[in-house]
Design a protein around this motif. Sequence first.
Motif, PDB file in Angstrom:
ATOM      1  N   ALA A  18      68.574  26.270  38.654  1.00 40.03           N
ATOM      2  CA  ALA A  18      68.484  27.708  38.928  1.00 40.03           C
ATOM      3  C   ALA A  18      67.489  28.385  37.986  1.00 40.03           C
ATOM      4  O   ALA A  18      66.734  29.276  38.402  1.00 40.03           O
ATOM      5  CB  ALA A  18      69.857  28.355  38.790  1.00 40.03           C
ATOM      6  N   GLN A  19      67.457  27.965  36.727  1.00 39.91           N
ATOM      7  CA  GLN A  19      66.511  28.542  35.772  1.00 39.91           C
ATOM      8  C   GLN A  19      65.075  28.171  36.124  1.00 39.91           C
ATOM      9  O   GLN A  19      64.171  29.011  36.028  1.00 39.91           O
ATOM     10  CB  GLN A  19      66.843  28.080  34.352  1.00 39.91           C
ATOM     11  N   VAL A  20      64.854  26.932  36.527  1.00 39.33           N
ATOM     12  CA  VAL A  20      63.511  26.502  36.935  1.00 39.33           C
ATOM     13  C   VAL A  20      63.074  27.306  38.157  1.00 39.33           C
ATOM     14  O   VAL A  20      61.939  27.792  38.224  1.00 39.33           O
ATOM     15  CB  VAL A  20      63.476  24.983  37.227  1.00 39.33           C
ATOM     16  N   THR A  21      63.986  27.477  39.103  1.00 27.24           N
ATOM     17  CA  THR A  21      63.665  28.249  40.309  1.00 27.24           C
ATOM     18  C   THR A  21      63.335  29.690  39.947  1.00 27.24           C
ATOM     19  O   THR A  21      62.347  30.257  40.433  1.00 27.24           O
ATOM     20  CB  THR A  21      64.831  28.198  41.307  1.00 27.24           C
ATOM     21  N   ARG A  22      64.105  30.306  39.056  1.00 29.10           N
ATOM     22  CA  ARG A  22      63.859  31.693  38.642  1.00 29.10           C
ATOM     23  C   ARG A  22      62.507  31.818  37.963  1.00 29.10           C
ATOM     24  O   ARG A  22      61.761  32.753  38.201  1.00 29.10           O
ATOM     25  CB  ARG A  22      64.999  32.153  37.717  1.00 29.10           C
ATOM     26  N   GLN A  23      62.178  30.860  37.093  1.00 29.33           N
ATOM     27  CA  GLN A  23      60.871  30.894  36.428  1.00 29.33           C
ATOM     28  C   GLN A  23      59.746  30.761  37.438  1.00 29.33           C
ATOM     29  O   GLN A  23      58.709  31.409  37.309  1.00 29.33           O
ATOM     30  CB  GLN A  23      60.775  29.790  35.377  1.00 29.33           C
ATOM     31  N   CYS A  24      59.941  29.921  38.440  1.00 30.45           N
ATOM     32  CA  CYS A  24      58.920  29.755  39.481  1.00 30.45           C
ATOM     33  C   CYS A  24      58.741  31.055  40.260  1.00 30.45           C
ATOM     34  O   CYS A  24      57.621  31.489  40.505  1.00 30.45           O
ATOM     35  CB  CYS A  24      59.308  28.607  40.408  1.00 30.45           C
ATOM     36  N   ILE A  25      59.844  31.680  40.643  1.00 32.52           N
ATOM     37  CA  ILE A  25      59.777  32.946  41.387  1.00 32.52           C
ATOM     38  C   ILE A  25      59.020  33.990  40.565  1.00 32.52           C
ATOM     39  O   ILE A  25      58.134  34.684  41.080  1.00 32.52           O
ATOM     40  CB  ILE A  25      61.196  33.439  41.739  1.00 32.52           C
ATOM     41  N   ASP A  26      59.351  34.091  39.284  1.00 36.73           N
ATOM     42  CA  ASP A  26      58.680  35.054  38.412  1.00 36.73           C
ATOM     43  C   ASP A  26      57.195  34.722  38.260  1.00 36.73           C
ATOM     44  O   ASP A  26      56.351  35.627  38.217  1.00 36.73           O
ATOM     45  CB  ASP A  26      59.356  35.105  37.042  1.00 36.73           C
ATOM     46  N   ALA A  27      56.874  33.431  38.182  1.00 38.07           N
ATOM     47  CA  ALA A  27      55.473  33.022  38.049  1.00 38.07           C
ATOM     48  C   ALA A  27      54.686  33.391  39.303  1.00 38.07           C
ATOM     49  O   ALA A  27      53.552  33.876  39.224  1.00 38.07           O
ATOM     50  CB  ALA A  27      55.374  31.517  37.785  1.00 38.07           C
ATOM     51  N   VAL A  28      55.273  33.184  40.465  1.00 39.05           N
ATOM     52  CA  VAL A  28      54.601  33.546  41.717  1.00 39.05           C
ATOM     53  C   VAL A  28      54.452  35.063  41.804  1.00 39.05           C
ATOM     54  O   VAL A  28      53.392  35.574  42.191  1.00 39.05           O
ATOM     55  CB  VAL A  28      55.366  32.993  42.938  1.00 39.05           C
ATOM     56  N   ALA A  29      55.486  35.798  41.423  1.00 36.93           N
ATOM     57  CA  ALA A  29      55.426  37.263  41.477  1.00 36.93           C
ATOM     58  C   ALA A  29      54.325  37.813  40.574  1.00 36.93           C
ATOM     59  O   ALA A  29      53.765  38.872  40.852  1.00 36.93           O
ATOM     60  CB  ALA A  29      56.771  37.861  41.082  1.00 36.93           C
ATOM     61  N   ALA A  30      53.995  37.091  39.519  1.00 35.60           N
ATOM     62  CA  ALA A  30      52.961  37.543  38.584  1.00 35.60           C
ATOM     63  C   ALA A  30      51.553  37.179  39.033  1.00 35.60           C
ATOM     64  O   ALA A  30      50.579  37.650  38.440  1.00 35.60           O
ATOM     65  CB  ALA A  30      53.218  36.940  37.203  1.00 35.60           C
ATOM     66  N   LEU A  31      51.423  36.361  40.085  1.00 36.49           N
ATOM     67  CA  LEU A  31      50.090  35.973  40.544  1.00 36.49           C
ATOM     68  C   LEU A  31      49.373  37.163  41.167  1.00 36.49           C
ATOM     69  O   LEU A  31      49.956  37.893  41.972  1.00 36.49           O
ATOM     70  CB  LEU A  31      50.192  34.851  41.592  1.00 36.49           C
TER      71      LEU A  31
END
Length: 111
Positions: free
Chosen positions: A40-53
């Motif tokens: 879940a933490q990896v998924t959240r970090q990925c979501i945040d990384a995509v949102a920052a693109l």
Amino acid sequence: MRPTAIALCAALLVTLTGCTKTNPAPAATEAAPAATLSHAQVTRQCIDAVAALPAEPSSGEVPSEPVPLDCLPLSDSEYLDAYMRGIRQANQANRDELQRRIDEARRNDDQ
């Protein structure tokens, strides 16, 4: 096939919402190693990384390739889900900011 499917989904989402994230991405920060994070933490970090693109200036599309480093531990399907959630998160943040500016302008007009 993965980049094509992701690009089509992203283009559809951008077209439907009419919003894109145009702010430059924040400076990369050191993330905790994936082995110490829950799924879940990896998924959240990925979501945040995509949102920052940042979106492409000419098309408004958010690139799905190259995959952000925070998303590498995810499977293709999990990445697509996280990518779409990241796009929605960025779009919501942009809508919230637009509404804040509208409200501020209305307050200034009322004064």
